[in-house]
Write a protein that holds these residues in place. Sequence first.
Motif, PDB file in Angstrom:
ATOM      1  N   GLU A 101       0.967  -1.113   0.029  1.00  0.00           N
ATOM      2  CA  GLU A 101       0.326  -0.104   0.215  1.00  0.00           C
ATOM      3  C   GLU A 101       0.830   0.884  -0.552  1.00  0.00           C
ATOM      4  O   GLU A 101       0.115   2.495  -0.428  1.00  0.00           O
ATOM      5  N   ALA A 102       1.694   1.435   1.080  1.00  0.00           N
ATOM      6  CA  ALA A 102       2.753   2.451   1.222  1.00  0.00           C
ATOM      7  C   ALA A 102       3.635   2.718  -0.597  1.00  0.00           C
ATOM      8  O   ALA A 102       3.660   4.038  -1.575  1.00  0.00           O
ATOM      9  N   VAL A 103       3.891   2.138  -1.431  1.00  0.00           N
ATOM     10  CA  VAL A 103       4.773   1.558  -2.495  1.00  0.00           C
ATOM     11  C   VAL A 103       3.824   2.255  -3.287  1.00  0.00           C
ATOM     12  O   VAL A 103       3.847   3.573  -4.202  1.00  0.00           O
ATOM     13  N   ALA A 104       2.506   1.624  -3.495  1.00  0.00           N
ATOM     14  CA  ALA A 104       1.087   2.114  -4.524  1.00  0.00           C
ATOM     15  C   ALA A 104       0.896   3.692  -4.285  1.00  0.00           C
ATOM     16  O   ALA A 104       0.291   4.081  -4.983  1.00  0.00           O
ATOM     17  N   ASP A 105       0.453   3.902  -3.421  1.00  0.00           N
ATOM     18  CA  ASP A 105       0.104   5.129  -3.009  1.00  0.00           C
ATOM     19  C   ASP A 105       2.093   6.081  -3.461  1.00  0.00           C
ATOM     20  O   ASP A 105       1.517   7.713  -3.359  1.00  0.00           O
ATOM     21  N   LEU A 106       2.858   5.801  -3.089  1.00  0.00           N
ATOM     22  CA  LEU A 106       4.134   7.327  -3.414  1.00  0.00           C
ATOM     23  C   LEU A 106       4.357   7.187  -4.326  1.00  0.00           C
ATOM     24  O   LEU A 106       4.321   8.119  -5.232  1.00  0.00           O
ATOM     25  N   VAL A 107       4.029   5.641  -5.634  1.00  0.00           N
ATOM     26  CA  VAL A 107       4.430   5.776  -7.190  1.00  0.00           C
ATOM     27  C   VAL A 107       4.272   7.173  -7.712  1.00  0.00           C
ATOM     28  O   VAL A 107       4.634   7.608  -8.100  1.00  0.00           O
ATOM     29  N   PRO A 108       2.264   7.010  -7.614  1.00  0.00           N
ATOM     30  CA  PRO A 108       2.228   8.103  -8.474  1.00  0.00           C
ATOM     31  C   PRO A 108       2.759   9.217  -8.351  1.00  0.00           C
ATOM     32  O   PRO A 108       2.574  10.401  -8.846  1.00  0.00           O
ATOM     33  N   VAL A 109       3.290   9.948  -6.901  1.00  0.00           N
ATOM     34  CA  VAL A 109       4.134  11.329  -6.217  1.00  0.00           C
ATOM     35  C   VAL A 109       5.033  11.231  -7.036  1.00  0.00           C
ATOM     36  O   VAL A 109       4.833  12.264  -8.112  1.00  0.00           O
ATOM     37  N   ILE A 110       5.795  10.258  -7.070  1.00  0.00           N
ATOM     38  CA  ILE A 110       6.968  10.440  -7.620  1.00  0.00           C
ATOM     39  C   ILE A 110       7.663  10.297  -9.387  1.00  0.00           C
ATOM     40  O   ILE A 110       8.200  11.178  -9.606  1.00  0.00           O
ATOM     41  N   VAL A 111       6.174   9.522  -9.725  1.00  0.00           N
ATOM     42  CA  VAL A 111       6.585   9.437 -11.194  1.00  0.00           C
ATOM     43  C   VAL A 111       5.985  11.509 -11.787  1.00  0.00           C
ATOM     44  O   VAL A 111       5.462  10.949 -12.535  1.00  0.00           O
ATOM     45  N   ALA A 112       4.686  11.666 -11.261  1.00  0.00           N
ATOM     46  CA  ALA A 112       4.315  13.347 -12.008  1.00  0.00           C
ATOM     47  C   ALA A 112       5.180  14.561 -11.600  1.00  0.00           C
ATOM     48  O   ALA A 112       6.166  14.566 -11.109  1.00  0.00           O
ATOM     49  N   ARG A 113       5.131  14.603 -13.262  1.00  0.00           N
ATOM     50  CA  ARG A 113       5.815  15.919 -13.533  1.00  0.00           C
ATOM     51  C   ARG A 113       5.872  17.395 -12.397  1.00  0.00           C
ATOM     52  O   ARG A 113       7.048  18.172 -12.656  1.00  0.00           O
ATOM     53  N   ARG A 114       4.629  17.260 -12.025  1.00  0.00           N
ATOM     54  CA  ARG A 114       4.878  18.221 -11.281  1.00  0.00           C
ATOM     55  C   ARG A 114       5.372  18.350 -10.006  1.00  0.00           C
ATOM     56  O   ARG A 114       5.866  19.480  -9.285  1.00  0.00           O
ATOM     57  N   THR A 115       5.907  17.845  -9.839  1.00  0.00           N
ATOM     58  CA  THR A 115       6.921  17.116  -8.103  1.00  0.00           C
ATOM     59  C   THR A 115       7.913  17.447  -8.850  1.00  0.00           C
ATOM     60  O   THR A 115       8.876  17.025  -8.780  1.00  0.00           O
ATOM     61  N   LYS A 116       8.620  18.566  -8.008  1.00  0.00           N
ATOM     62  CA  LYS A 116       9.651  19.447  -7.452  1.00  0.00           C
ATOM     63  C   LYS A 116      10.414  18.736  -7.328  1.00  0.00           C
ATOM     64  O   LYS A 116      10.696  17.819  -5.993  1.00  0.00           O
ATOM     65  N   PRO A 117      11.708  18.631  -7.372  1.00  0.00           N
ATOM     66  CA  PRO A 117      13.088  18.029  -7.262  1.00  0.00           C
ATOM     67  C   PRO A 117      13.250  17.892  -5.397  1.00  0.00           C
ATOM     68  O   PRO A 117      13.720  16.898  -5.171  1.00  0.00           O
ATOM     69  N   GLU A 118      13.754  18.732  -4.479  1.00  0.00           N
ATOM     70  CA  GLU A 118      13.317  19.256  -3.556  1.00  0.00           C
ATOM     71  C   GLU A 118      11.888  18.123  -2.676  1.00  0.00           C
ATOM     72  O   GLU A 118      11.771  17.629  -1.413  1.00  0.00           O
ATOM     73  N   GLU A 119      10.841  18.111  -2.935  1.00  0.00           N
ATOM     74  CA  GLU A 119       9.793  16.993  -2.670  1.00  0.00           C
ATOM     75  C   GLU A 119       9.928  16.066  -3.394  1.00  0.00           C
ATOM     76  O   GLU A 119       9.569  14.812  -1.910  1.00  0.00           O
ATOM     77  N   LEU A 120      10.930  15.709  -4.425  1.00  0.00           N
ATOM     78  CA  LEU A 120      10.628  14.620  -4.600  1.00  0.00           C
ATOM     79  C   LEU A 120      12.139  13.527  -3.401  1.00  0.00           C
ATOM     80  O   LEU A 120      12.063  12.734  -2.576  1.00  0.00           O
TER      81      LEU A 120
END
Length: 244
Positions: A101-120
């Motif tokens: 579940e933790a992986v499935a929740d985080l994947v969409p966040v880290i692959v989103a191009r709007r996610t900034k490097p510091e957020e990643l």
Amino acid sequence: MTIPLRRLTAATLAALLAGASLAPQAFAQGAQAPSAAPASDGPKTPLPAPTPRAPQPGGDRRAAPDPDWPCIQPKVGALSYGQMWSGAPLEQALETWRQDEAVADLVPVIVARRTKPEELAAELDTFAKAAGAEKNAKLTLLFAGAFEELNTTRSAILTGIERYARKQRTLSEKIKQESLKLASERKDMATQNSPEFQQKEQERDWDTRIYDERSQALTYVCESPVILEQLAFTLGREIQARMD
């Protein structure tokens, strides 16, 4: 309507790749078509054969020979994780990452191009710390999920670009035939001044405008597969940097 190349939304990009046409709807809503060209002018858009090519930086380079691939960037099919991952094989992780579940929740966040490097970086640090003793296994699952999602999205974009190019080629041929017919009819002064002829010119000019704007948008669209590939490399590097 001029499309800002760097500000295409996901919905606009999907519509462009699906070959959505704005012309019929615009006419139905009473939009003003481009003014008819002077009698001595031909179509505004060069009509290369066999496939229209979007204007690209470095246009002196040879494009890919595939007639359905209009980008100056070489066409690269499905990515291989071995290019960006030096850890354990991912075959099993690619099949099971959604079960975490933790992986499935985080994947969409880290692959989103709007996610900034510091957020990643912050997201990965938090995830790695929470994983504890299972950190390496969890991070492996995380990259497997990110890689699969990026590869799937990228493959869909490649297919859309090829479909887009075919529609552009069809539109180019339509503009060519419209222009030849108008040139023939223009020889008759009475026909040239008729409302029907003026309407045909407007329709030809509208098709030309749509062709030009799609070509401009394609310049941006062609960058998308490369951007996703670069993101996959970045994620592979960042995730492995947090493994023991």
